[in-house]
Scaffold this motif. Structure first.
Motif, short mmCIF file in Angstrom:
data_model
loop_
_atom_site.label_atom_id
_atom_site.label_comp_id
_atom_site.label_asym_id
_atom_site.label_seq_id
_atom_site.Cartn_x
_atom_site.Cartn_y
_atom_site.Cartn_z
N THR A 207 0.83 -1.19 0.00
CA THR A 207 0.00 0.00 0.00
C THR A 207 0.87 1.25 0.00
O THR A 207 1.81 1.36 0.79
CB THR A 207 -0.93 0.02 1.23
N GLY B 92 0.20 5.44 0.13
CA GLY B 92 -0.88 6.39 0.35
C GLY B 92 -0.41 7.75 0.79
O GLY B 92 0.74 7.94 1.23
N LEU C 72 -6.38 8.88 4.34
CA LEU C 72 -5.43 8.66 3.25
C LEU C 72 -6.13 8.14 2.00
O LEU C 72 -7.09 7.36 2.07
CB LEU C 72 -4.36 7.65 3.66
N ASN D 93 -5.18 5.74 -1.04
CA ASN D 93 -4.17 4.69 -1.18
C ASN D 93 -4.26 3.99 -2.53
O ASN D 93 -5.34 3.87 -3.13
CB ASN D 93 -4.37 3.62 -0.09
N TYR E 229 -7.66 1.41 -5.93
CA TYR E 229 -7.51 2.60 -5.08
C TYR E 229 -8.51 2.50 -3.94
O TYR E 229 -9.61 1.98 -4.10
CB TYR E 229 -7.74 3.87 -5.89
#
Length: 337
Positions: A216, A218, A238, A240, A255
């Motif tokens: 990940t 972000g 966030l 990501n 996403y």
């Protein structure tokens, strides 16, 4: 009185006077005066270390003035600060920064931090802990359980570095039932005293569950509710980009939006710490429905650096290609700084 006795009393008097002269002093608005060593001020509390009551947090709003013979870094903002050779008591609500021939008297309300200056980066602060959990059972079914968690945080100026790593492994009758590790690094840039912007990278590896790898990347805004010697609480929202790889070879790339939190609070004279960190997320599109990675626990300080801890961890991923649902309870020991 013999000469040797007189000399002994004279030496004792000099020692007592010397120790008193080098002690820091804090005057409160109610007229009380406390002596000790000023360790740190960040936010609303001044931490005064004493030989009669340990570390005492003092409400900054209750302080009239203070003095210290030690060199201290006094910060009047997130970046601006002055290295004072000593602090001198002034009229109520003020303190004098003594620095050679140009002492400067300022209001206590102007001060955001007081700390001992570091050799290279003066306002550098670093804290963290390592928690270890070991569990061995021998009977009709043998089991070995290992758990290692590392969390550390460093800050200087408007920048804050956060790093987390953990490793979990469990064997039942010599068969591995849990084997995973993860690592995360996040960098915060404070825009104001409370608001910051975070960028982070996280990687998880699991050799047992269906969700084999998680990666990940972000970024997003965050808010620091408080951060002082009694604890801290912050959240970050966030955006990501996540990559999942499953044990059957399938992959998901999507996403997602997530909310992270980081909370800790010291209780009972800083002997007990309540803490919780975690993240909950939901993809904007893709196969996964939601994800949760969280832990909550308690630490009991045995010494200034050693502690006992117990915590519960939850790791969940719901998706079309594979699911992860794992709960762990650990009891162990750790070290902190």
């Amino acid at each position: 009185m013999s000469r040797s006795t007189s000399l002994s009393l004279l030496g004792l008097s000099i020692a007592l006077c010397s120790s008193a002269a080098f002690a820091d002093t804090v005057w409160l608005k109610n007229g009380d005066r406390l002596s000790g060593t000023i360790r740190f001020f960040d936010g609303s509390k001044l931490l005064l270390e004493t030989d009669y009551g340990g570390s005492i947090p003092l409400d900054w709003k209750k302080i009239a003035t203070l003095e210290s013979d030690h060199e201290l870094l006094v910060k009047l903002g997130p970046v601006d600060g002055e290295r004072a050779k000593s602090l001198l008591a002034a009229e109520p609500g003020k303190v004098t920064l003594a620095n050679g021939e140009a002492p400067k008297t300022i209001d206590l309300t102007q001060i955001e931090q007081i700390m001992k200056p570091k050799p290279l980066v003066e306002d550098f602060t670093w804290k963290g802990n390592v928690d270890l959990g070991l569990d061995y059972k021998r009977g009709e079914r043998d089991s070995d359980d290992y758990d290692v968690d590392i969390k550390t945080q460093a800050r200087h100026g408007r920048w804050r570095h956060n790093a987390i790593a953990d490793y979990n492994r469990e064997l039942k009758d010599d068969v591995v039932s849990t084997d995973n590790w993860s690592a995360e690094y996040a960098l915060d840039r404070f825009l104001t005293e409370k608001w910051f912007w975070q960028g982070r990278f996280e990687y998880k590896r699991d050799r047992i569950e269906e969700v084999e790898r998680q990666r990940t990347l972000g970024t997003g805004p965050g808010y620091q509710f408080w951060d002082d010697e009694l604890g801290a609480f912050s959240i970050a929202t966030l955006a990501n980009r996540s990559d999942y790889r499953y044990s059957n070879g399938e992959q998901d790339r999507f996403y997602a939006m997530s909310v992270k939190w980081d909370y800790n609070r010291y209780l009972i004279g800083k002997t007990v710490e309540l803490f919780s960190v975690g993240e909950v997320g939901r993809p904007l599109s893709g196969a996964a429905d939601y994800s949760l990675d969280a832990e909550i626990g308690l630490r009991y300080k045995v010494t200034d650096w050693a502690s006992l801890n117990m915590k519960a961890e939850k790791d969940m991923v719901s998706g079309a290609e594979g699911d992860l649902d794992e709960t762990r309870y650990t009891l162990g020991f750790g070290v902190g700084w």
